[in-house]
Design an enzyme around this catalytic site. Sequence first.
Site, PDB file in Angstrom:
ATOM      1  N   TYR A   1      32.521  38.372  36.022  1.00 12.71           N
ATOM      2  CA  TYR A   1      33.507  38.818  34.809  1.00 12.71           C
ATOM      3  C   TYR A   1      34.448  39.827  35.391  1.00 12.71           C
ATOM      4  O   TYR A   1      35.927  39.550  34.951  1.00 12.71           O
ATOM      5  CB  TYR A   1      32.702  39.187  33.708  1.00 12.71           C
ATOM      6  CG  TYR A   1      31.866  38.265  33.039  1.00 12.71           C
ATOM      7  CD1 TYR A   1      32.018  36.620  33.021  1.00 12.71           C
ATOM      8  CD2 TYR A   1      30.350  38.523  32.642  1.00 12.71           C
ATOM      9  CE1 TYR A   1      31.113  35.869  32.730  1.00 12.71           C
ATOM     10  CE2 TYR A   1      29.662  37.609  32.091  1.00 12.71           C
ATOM     11  CZ  TYR A   1      29.995  36.170  32.078  1.00 12.71           C
ATOM     12  OH  TYR A   1      28.874  35.183  31.628  1.00 12.71           O
TER      13      TYR A   1
ATOM     14  N   GLU B   1      50.544  39.862  35.786  1.00  8.81           N
ATOM     15  CA  GLU B   1      51.101  41.120  35.937  1.00  8.81           C
ATOM     16  C   GLU B   1      52.077  41.338  37.385  1.00  8.81           C
ATOM     17  O   GLU B   1      51.107  41.614  38.201  1.00  8.81           O
ATOM     18  CB  GLU B   1      50.142  42.435  35.594  1.00  8.81           C
ATOM     19  CG  GLU B   1      49.922  42.158  34.537  1.00  8.81           C
ATOM     20  CD  GLU B   1      50.651  41.961  33.053  1.00  8.81           C
ATOM     21  OE1 GLU B   1      51.508  43.039  33.249  1.00  8.81           O
ATOM     22  OE2 GLU B   1      50.462  41.387  32.236  1.00  8.81           O
TER      23      GLU B   1
ATOM     24  N   GLU C   1      46.304  50.527  35.508  1.00  7.49           N
ATOM     25  CA  GLU C   1      47.223  49.242  35.308  1.00  7.49           C
ATOM     26  C   GLU C   1      46.324  48.233  34.773  1.00  7.49           C
ATOM     27  O   GLU C   1      46.697  47.304  33.765  1.00  7.49           O
ATOM     28  CB  GLU C   1      47.620  48.792  36.937  1.00  7.49           C
ATOM     29  CG  GLU C   1      48.337  47.373  36.435  1.00  7.49           C
ATOM     30  CD  GLU C   1      49.742  47.735  35.799  1.00  7.49           C
ATOM     31  OE1 GLU C   1      50.066  46.983  34.926  1.00  7.49           O
ATOM     32  OE2 GLU C   1      50.323  48.546  36.217  1.00  7.49           O
TER      33      GLU C   1
ATOM     34  N   LYS D   1      51.587  50.448  23.368  1.00  3.21           N
ATOM     35  CA  LYS D   1      51.793  49.931  24.897  1.00  3.21           C
ATOM     36  C   LYS D   1      52.609  50.893  25.652  1.00  3.21           C
ATOM     37  O   LYS D   1      52.475  51.001  26.817  1.00  3.21           O
ATOM     38  CB  LYS D   1      52.664  48.657  24.439  1.00  3.21           C
ATOM     39  CG  LYS D   1      51.852  47.579  24.176  1.00  3.21           C
ATOM     40  CD  LYS D   1      52.910  46.123  23.951  1.00  3.21           C
ATOM     41  CE  LYS D   1      52.311  45.084  23.450  1.00  3.21           C
ATOM     42  NZ  LYS D   1      53.112  44.059  23.573  1.00  3.21           N
ATOM     43  N   ASP D   2      53.679  51.898  25.018  1.00  6.71           N
ATOM     44  CA  ASP D   2      54.304  52.613  25.596  1.00  6.71           C
ATOM     45  C   ASP D   2      53.371  53.843  26.218  1.00  6.71           C
ATOM     46  O   ASP D   2      53.506  54.208  27.315  1.00  6.71           O
ATOM     47  CB  ASP D   2      55.207  53.289  24.838  1.00  6.71           C
ATOM     48  CG  ASP D   2      56.552  52.314  24.601  1.00  6.71           C
ATOM     49  OD1 ASP D   2      56.442  51.355  25.123  1.00  6.71           O
ATOM     50  OD2 ASP D   2      57.191  52.328  23.528  1.00  6.71           O
TER      51      ASP D   2
END
Length: 130
Positions: free
Chosen positions: A18, A30, A71, A96-97
């Site tokens: 997984y 990404e 990341e 998110k920022d």
Amino acid sequence: MEKRRPTFIRSRLNSFGYALKGISAAFKSEVNMRWHVISAGLVIAAGFYLGLTTIEWVVICFAIGLVWMAELFNTALEVVVNLVSPDFHPLAGKAKDIAAGAVLIASLAASAAGLLVFIPHLWELLQKYT
């Protein structure tokens, strides 16, 4: 018939599967993750060329791991935020920022570590050929 539970070892192997699936998904989706992988490959190649010491390799490995981990967390957070808030919401954008900021901090720390490790080697190489 009753479904059998996986053994302890099988369960651990499934967990690794997984995790690898998640890393692969991030790599595929990404662009920044692909850049981090390419950068890590170049740093590792330079490390072999310059003959880093064991402790220098430890610093480089931790720096690479820190950036990849940041990341991956950022990507996971973006996916969850998009799931729970498909329309724009200021708090979703803020989350998110902040996660992107964490990746930036990790990248800057890794860059500083890389410079501290590589500059003496590059300086020595430059002195050798001048």
